[in-house]
Scaffold this active site. Structure first.
Site, short mmCIF file in Angstrom:
data_model
loop_
_atom_site.label_atom_id
_atom_site.label_comp_id
_atom_site.label_asym_id
_atom_site.label_seq_id
_atom_site.Cartn_x
_atom_site.Cartn_y
_atom_site.Cartn_z
N ARG A 1 0.86 -1.18 0.00
CA ARG A 1 0.00 0.00 0.00
C ARG A 1 0.90 1.23 0.00
NH1 ARG A 1 -3.49 -2.81 -1.50
NH2 ARG A 1 -5.47 -3.31 -0.51
N HIS B 1 -0.72 -0.13 -10.05
CA HIS B 1 -1.39 -1.09 -9.13
C HIS B 1 -1.81 -2.36 -9.89
CE1 HIS B 1 -3.66 -1.23 -5.07
NE2 HIS B 1 -3.48 -2.46 -5.51
#
Ligand SMILES: NC(=O)c1ccc[n+]([C@@H]2O[C@H](COP(=O)([O-])OP(=O)(O)OC[C@H]3O[C@@H](n4cnc5c(N)ncnc54)[C@H](OP(=O)(O)O)[C@@H]3O)[C@@H](O)[C@H]2O)c1
Length: 307
Positions: free
Chosen positions: A222, A270
């Site tokens: 993250r 991502h």
């Protein structure tokens, strides 16, 4: 059995069809249509409105491995178990992504690309593998799959986690007391920590500057774990040789963010592991069947730990 499915984006029909095929007995509603009392909710980054209107009776399944966004929803009922995806086809993808980043760093492919741009033929001496430690920060489902993928290459492997691990060929470190020795022996830091109150901002100047000169950082967990300005400062000073970043505090990464044009940063949007519909739904359906048979659920999130 009533199932509520909430999945933002255009794949929602494919998710619905997969759930219908895996759980033919289920009555499926797709958010924003919702019964007030489904047995199960299958969600990804739900809006607060969802749990204001709906109270799942048996479990909430998070359609991803990281539960940080779900646990931040203020209306999330406190007493309904939250179950996350574990692997579900993501571990193999993470292993590919990290192996590529590690070998690219070890075989100095960025330096050769620079030499090629300068039309320069200059073999570089082979780096000593025993000094090229790979540090797996977070050693759960993904970290352990990455270690298994890297094992055949012969790099020294180390892990850092909350609880002690015993995996052949991987030196285990735990807690803040053992973080310095883990960092100082890590040439490529691979972060798969969950984003929790204990890990947010953990990769700051203090931690990153303990990595040896010329180290690389790979973040596939993250963006909130990294203090961007500290990482950029250490790349600019030459202390760190490179960073491979798949996740960011703000996504999409803002167009004016320094990472986009930094010569030592590789950015991906991502994609280190995408959620696979068939594998994910199979895991959720197996979890539902277990609960329906009265067996203990697996993959239940510990709300207190935050993962
Ligand atoms: N980029 C992507 O597309 C993508 C895809 C999937 C997942 N992810 C991210 O990857 C994360 C990890 O997934 P996973 O399935 O491997 O999770 P996991 O199995 O729960 O593993 C998490 C690891 O982090 C360790 N940890 C947690 N808090 C810690 C702390 N305060 N100090 C030290 N270690 C700590 C855990 O220690 P213990 O083992 O001792 O509990 C565990 O080893 C997810 O939370 C998600 O955010 C990203």
């Amino acid at each position: 059995m009533k199932v509520l499915l909430q999945m933002p984006g255009r794949d929602v029909e494919a998710w619905r069809a997969a759930v219908a095929s895996a759980l033919p007995e289920a009555e499926i509603a797709v958010w924003p249509v919702a019964p007030a009392d489904p047995d199960y909710a299958l969600v990804w980054r739900p809006p607060a409105e969802l749990f204001a209107r709906v109270r799942p009776a048996k479990a909430i399944f998070n359609l991803g491995a990281g539960v940080d966004a779900l646990l931040a929803v203020p209306t999330l009922p406190r007493d309904v178990p939250v179950i996350r995806l574990a692997d579900a086809g993501m571990a193999e993808q993470m292993a590919e992504y990290v192996t590529l980043a590690v070998l690219r760093a070890y075989r100095e492919m960025d330096a050769y690309a620079e030499q090629q741009r300068d039309v320069r033929w200059q073999p570089r001496p082979r780096l000593a593998k025993r000094e090229f430690g790979i540090g797996l920060m977070g050693f759960g489902v993904l970290g352990q799959a990455i270690a298994a993928a890297l094992a055949p290459f012969g790099f020294p492997l180390a892990s850092w986690s909350r609880t002690r691990k015993s995996v052949d060929g991987v030196t285990s470190h735990v807690g803040s007391a053992e973080l310095p020795v883990f960092l100082t022996t890590t040439k490529v830091l691979v972060c798969t920590l969950p984003a929790t109150p204990a890990t947010t901002g953990i990769l700051d100047r203090g931690a990153l500057s303990q990595l040896p000169q010329g180290a690389h950082v790979v973040n596939i967990a993250r963006g909130d774990l990294v203090v961007d300005a500290d990482l950029i400062a250490l790349l600019d000073s030459g202390h760190l040789a490179g960073a491979t970043l798949d996740v960011f505090a703000t996504e999409p990464l803002p167009v004016d963010h320094a990472f986009w044009h930094h010569p030592r940063v590789a950015v991906t949007p991502h994609v280190s592991a995408v959620t696979l519909i068939r594998e994910s739904v199979a895991q959720v359906a197996a979890g539902i069947r277990r609960i329906e048979k009265g067996e203990p659920a697996v993959g239940v999130v510990d709300r207190h730990r935050g993962y």
